[in-house]
Design a protein around this motif. Structure first.
Motif, PDB file in Angstrom:
ATOM      1  N   GLU A 153       0.585  -1.507  -0.006  1.00  0.00           N
ATOM      2  CA  GLU A 153       0.176   0.042  -0.044  1.00  0.00           C
ATOM      3  C   GLU A 153       0.549   1.259   0.329  1.00  0.00           C
ATOM      4  OE1 GLU A 153      -3.323   2.422   2.448  1.00  0.00           O
ATOM      5  OE2 GLU A 153      -3.116   0.397   2.978  1.00  0.00           O
ATOM      6  N   ARG A 154       1.401   1.119   0.989  1.00  0.00           N
ATOM      7  CA  ARG A 154       2.463   2.783   1.138  1.00  0.00           C
ATOM      8  C   ARG A 154       3.656   3.164  -0.082  1.00  0.00           C
ATOM      9  NH1 ARG A 154       7.486   3.124   1.357  1.00  0.00           N
ATOM     10  NH2 ARG A 154       8.278   1.079   2.502  1.00  0.00           N
ATOM     11  N   LYS A 155       3.930   1.776  -0.552  1.00  0.00           N
ATOM     12  CA  LYS A 155       4.943   2.203  -1.782  1.00  0.00           C
ATOM     13  C   LYS A 155       3.644   2.514  -3.183  1.00  0.00           C
ATOM     14  CE  LYS A 155       8.833  -0.799  -1.550  1.00  0.00           C
ATOM     15  NZ  LYS A 155       9.107  -1.263  -1.944  1.00  0.00           N
ATOM     16  N   ARG A 156       2.566   1.658  -2.953  1.00  0.00           N
ATOM     17  CA  ARG A 156       1.906   1.630  -4.777  1.00  0.00           C
ATOM     18  C   ARG A 156       1.752   2.989  -4.341  1.00  0.00           C
ATOM     19  NH1 ARG A 156      -1.760  -2.624  -2.843  1.00  0.00           N
ATOM     20  NH2 ARG A 156      -2.772  -0.998  -1.623  1.00  0.00           N
ATOM     21  N   GLY A 157       0.472   3.911  -3.719  1.00  0.00           N
ATOM     22  CA  GLY A 157       0.608   5.504  -3.484  1.00  0.00           C
ATOM     23  C   GLY A 157       1.769   6.183  -3.650  1.00  0.00           C
ATOM     24  N   ASP A 158       3.238   5.350  -3.688  1.00  0.00           N
ATOM     25  CA  ASP A 158       4.231   6.079  -4.098  1.00  0.00           C
ATOM     26  C   ASP A 158       4.700   6.636  -6.065  1.00  0.00           C
ATOM     27  OD1 ASP A 158       4.913   8.173  -1.883  1.00  0.00           O
ATOM     28  OD2 ASP A 158       6.278   6.641  -0.978  1.00  0.00           O
ATOM     29  N   MET A 159       4.364   4.937  -6.441  1.00  0.00           N
ATOM     30  CA  MET A 159       4.541   4.782  -7.600  1.00  0.00           C
ATOM     31  C   MET A 159       3.767   5.068  -7.566  1.00  0.00           C
ATOM     32  SD  MET A 159       7.299   2.533  -7.487  1.00  0.00           S
ATOM     33  CE  MET A 159       6.464   1.221  -8.913  1.00  0.00           C
ATOM     34  N   THR A 202      13.330  -1.923  -0.844  1.00  0.00           N
ATOM     35  CA  THR A 202      14.360  -1.145  -0.009  1.00  0.00           C
ATOM     36  C   THR A 202      13.355   0.296  -0.071  1.00  0.00           C
ATOM     37  OG1 THR A 202      15.959   0.072  -0.247  1.00  0.00           O
ATOM     38  CG2 THR A 202      15.936  -1.775   1.401  1.00  0.00           C
ATOM     39  N   GLY A 203      12.917   0.168  -1.815  1.00  0.00           N
ATOM     40  CA  GLY A 203      12.194   1.870  -2.149  1.00  0.00           C
ATOM     41  C   GLY A 203      11.898   1.413  -3.628  1.00  0.00           C
ATOM     42  N   ILE A 204      12.215   2.731  -3.562  1.00  0.00           N
ATOM     43  CA  ILE A 204      11.775   3.134  -5.130  1.00  0.00           C
ATOM     44  C   ILE A 204      12.821   3.722  -5.847  1.00  0.00           C
ATOM     45  CG2 ILE A 204       9.992   4.385  -6.750  1.00  0.00           C
ATOM     46  CD1 ILE A 204       8.033   4.638  -4.913  1.00  0.00           C
ATOM     47  N   SER A 205      13.573   3.294  -6.767  1.00  0.00           N
ATOM     48  CA  SER A 205      14.080   3.433  -7.888  1.00  0.00           C
ATOM     49  C   SER A 205      13.936   4.501  -8.957  1.00  0.00           C
ATOM     50  CB  SER A 205      15.340   2.334  -8.019  1.00  0.00           C
ATOM     51  OG  SER A 205      15.903   2.002  -7.005  1.00  0.00           O
ATOM     52  N   VAL A 206      14.255   5.560  -9.460  1.00  0.00           N
ATOM     53  CA  VAL A 206      13.921   5.845 -10.771  1.00  0.00           C
ATOM     54  C   VAL A 206      14.974   6.395 -11.540  1.00  0.00           C
ATOM     55  CG1 VAL A 206      13.405   8.415 -11.772  1.00  0.00           C
ATOM     56  CG2 VAL A 206      12.658   7.469 -10.075  1.00  0.00           C
ATOM     57  N   GLY A 234      17.402  14.962  -0.405  1.00  0.00           N
ATOM     58  CA  GLY A 234      17.095  14.584   0.854  1.00  0.00           C
ATOM     59  C   GLY A 234      17.242  13.722   0.594  1.00  0.00           C
ATOM     60  N   LYS A 235      16.772  12.183   1.712  1.00  0.00           N
ATOM     61  CA  LYS A 235      17.503  11.017   1.710  1.00  0.00           C
ATOM     62  C   LYS A 235      17.227   9.931   0.579  1.00  0.00           C
ATOM     63  CE  LYS A 235      17.239   7.220   5.170  1.00  0.00           C
ATOM     64  NZ  LYS A 235      16.408   7.360   6.806  1.00  0.00           N
ATOM     65  N   ALA A 236      18.303  10.158  -0.401  1.00  0.00           N
ATOM     66  CA  ALA A 236      18.130   9.125  -1.503  1.00  0.00           C
ATOM     67  C   ALA A 236      19.543   9.144  -1.637  1.00  0.00           C
ATOM     68  CB  ALA A 236      17.950   9.962  -2.072  1.00  0.00           C
ATOM     69  N   THR A 237      19.554   7.704  -2.070  1.00  0.00           N
ATOM     70  CA  THR A 237      21.071   7.105  -3.160  1.00  0.00           C
ATOM     71  C   THR A 237      21.047   7.838  -4.813  1.00  0.00           C
ATOM     72  OG1 THR A 237      21.212   5.475  -1.816  1.00  0.00           O
ATOM     73  CG2 THR A 237      22.925   6.094  -3.038  1.00  0.00           C
ATOM     74  N   VAL A 238      22.428   8.795  -4.807  1.00  0.00           N
ATOM     75  CA  VAL A 238      22.009   8.813  -6.426  1.00  0.00           C
ATOM     76  C   VAL A 238      23.561   8.080  -7.243  1.00  0.00           C
ATOM     77  CG1 VAL A 238      21.817  10.534  -7.940  1.00  0.00           C
ATOM     78  CG2 VAL A 238      21.238  10.843  -6.139  1.00  0.00           C
ATOM     79  N   LYS A 282      17.801   6.327  -5.793  1.00  0.00           N
ATOM     80  CA  LYS A 282      16.450   5.447  -5.216  1.00  0.00           C
ATOM     81  C   LYS A 282      16.479   6.011  -3.932  1.00  0.00           C
ATOM     82  CE  LYS A 282      18.030   0.659  -3.578  1.00  0.00           C
ATOM     83  NZ  LYS A 282      18.746  -0.386  -3.343  1.00  0.00           N
ATOM     84  N   PHE A 283      14.867   5.711  -3.507  1.00  0.00           N
ATOM     85  CA  PHE A 283      14.693   6.045  -2.375  1.00  0.00           C
ATOM     86  C   PHE A 283      13.782   5.589  -1.335  1.00  0.00           C
ATOM     87  CE2 PHE A 283      12.460   8.487  -5.698  1.00  0.00           C
ATOM     88  CZ  PHE A 283      11.833   8.148  -5.849  1.00  0.00           C
ATOM     89  N   GLY A 284      13.871   5.305   0.001  1.00  0.00           N
ATOM     90  CA  GLY A 284      12.730   5.238   0.808  1.00  0.00           C
ATOM     91  C   GLY A 284      11.259   4.454   0.138  1.00  0.00           C
ATOM     92  N   THR A 285      10.851   6.465   0.617  1.00  0.00           N
ATOM     93  CA  THR A 285       9.821   6.678   0.583  1.00  0.00           C
ATOM     94  C   THR A 285       9.123   8.164  -0.167  1.00  0.00           C
ATOM     95  OG1 THR A 285       7.580   7.493   1.504  1.00  0.00           O
ATOM     96  CG2 THR A 285       9.402   7.166   2.979  1.00  0.00           C
ATOM     97  N   LEU A 286       8.342   8.770  -0.973  1.00  0.00           N
ATOM     98  CA  LEU A 286       8.771   9.512  -1.168  1.00  0.00           C
ATOM     99  C   LEU A 286       8.970  11.057  -0.027  1.00  0.00           C
ATOM    100  CD1 LEU A 286       5.593  10.099  -4.115  1.00  0.00           C
ATOM    101  CD2 LEU A 286       8.227   9.951  -4.364  1.00  0.00           C
ATOM    102  N   ARG A 287       8.116  10.273   0.791  1.00  0.00           N
ATOM    103  CA  ARG A 287       8.134  11.553   2.206  1.00  0.00           C
ATOM    104  C   ARG A 287       9.905  11.931   2.354  1.00  0.00           C
ATOM    105  NH1 ARG A 287       6.674   7.342   4.830  1.00  0.00           N
ATOM    106  NH2 ARG A 287       6.837   6.878   6.294  1.00  0.00           N
ATOM    107  N   ASN A 288      10.832  10.801   1.744  1.00  0.00           N
ATOM    108  CA  ASN A 288      11.886  11.199   2.492  1.00  0.00           C
ATOM    109  C   ASN A 288      12.988  12.393   1.041  1.00  0.00           C
ATOM    110  OD1 ASN A 288      11.726   9.928   4.781  1.00  0.00           O
ATOM    111  ND2 ASN A 288      11.968   8.043   3.462  1.00  0.00           N
ATOM    112  N   ILE A 289      12.344  12.428   0.019  1.00  0.00           N
ATOM    113  CA  ILE A 289      12.695  13.418  -0.540  1.00  0.00           C
ATOM    114  C   ILE A 289      11.884  14.690  -0.784  1.00  0.00           C
ATOM    115  CG2 ILE A 289      14.355  11.066  -1.749  1.00  0.00           C
ATOM    116  CD1 ILE A 289      12.128  11.447  -4.482  1.00  0.00           C
TER     117      ILE A 289
END
Length: 142
Positions: free
Chosen positions: A16-22, A83-87, A107-111, A117-124
């Motif tokens: 659910e959480r990831k689905r909303g972000d995606m 662990t989250g989502i990759s763009v 924000g909290k992302a690995t580039v 790559k980030f865990g959730t949209l609220r972190n970036i």
């Protein structure tokens, strides 16, 4: 099954959480590239072996390999991971550009060279992610 159905099924299958972000990111991509070619890659190779996470692709550009071969691929990719989502912003020649230009403000992302790559949209910072995507689109559009 057509690509729109594959994408809808893929998004619906996410937790659910990831689905909303995606879904938010998918809607943003359709807004940024309304007439783009859509791709869905299931992550399997020709023999059916899983080689990557499934991903949604937007747009098209021609990838050139060192040996001179070329192939058509998407400009921007979106994928759920453990662990989250990759763009994926494909086609950038400079492997330090994304991190140097957008890494500090995201924000909290690995580039990496082509992946954010980030865990959730609220972190970036979504506006910074959108700017990086727009930049990638502009750099790989013909």
């Amino acid at each position: 099954m057509n690509v729109h159905t594959q994408i809808s099924d893929y998004l619906a299958a996410q937790p659910e959480r990831k689905r909303g972000d995606m879904q938010t990111l998918h809607a943003m991509m359709l807004r940024l590239m309304p007439d783009c070619r859509l791709w869905f890659l299931d992550g399997k190779d020709e023999s059916g072996r899983t080689v990557s996470n499934p991903n949604i692709g937007y747009g098209r550009f021609t990838m050139a390999y060192a040996d001179g071969r070329t192939r058509e691929f998407y400009q921007i990719g979106l994928s759920a991971n453990t662990t989250g989502i990759s763009v994926y912003i494909m086609g950038l020649d400079d492997r330090t550009y994304l991190a140097e230009t957008y890494g500090g403000a995201l924000g909290k992302a690995t580039v990496t060279g082509y992946c954010i790559k980030f865990g959730t949209l609220r972190n970036i910072d979504l506006s910074v992610l959108e700017a990086a995507i727009r930049d990638g689109i502009a750099r790989t559009s013909t």
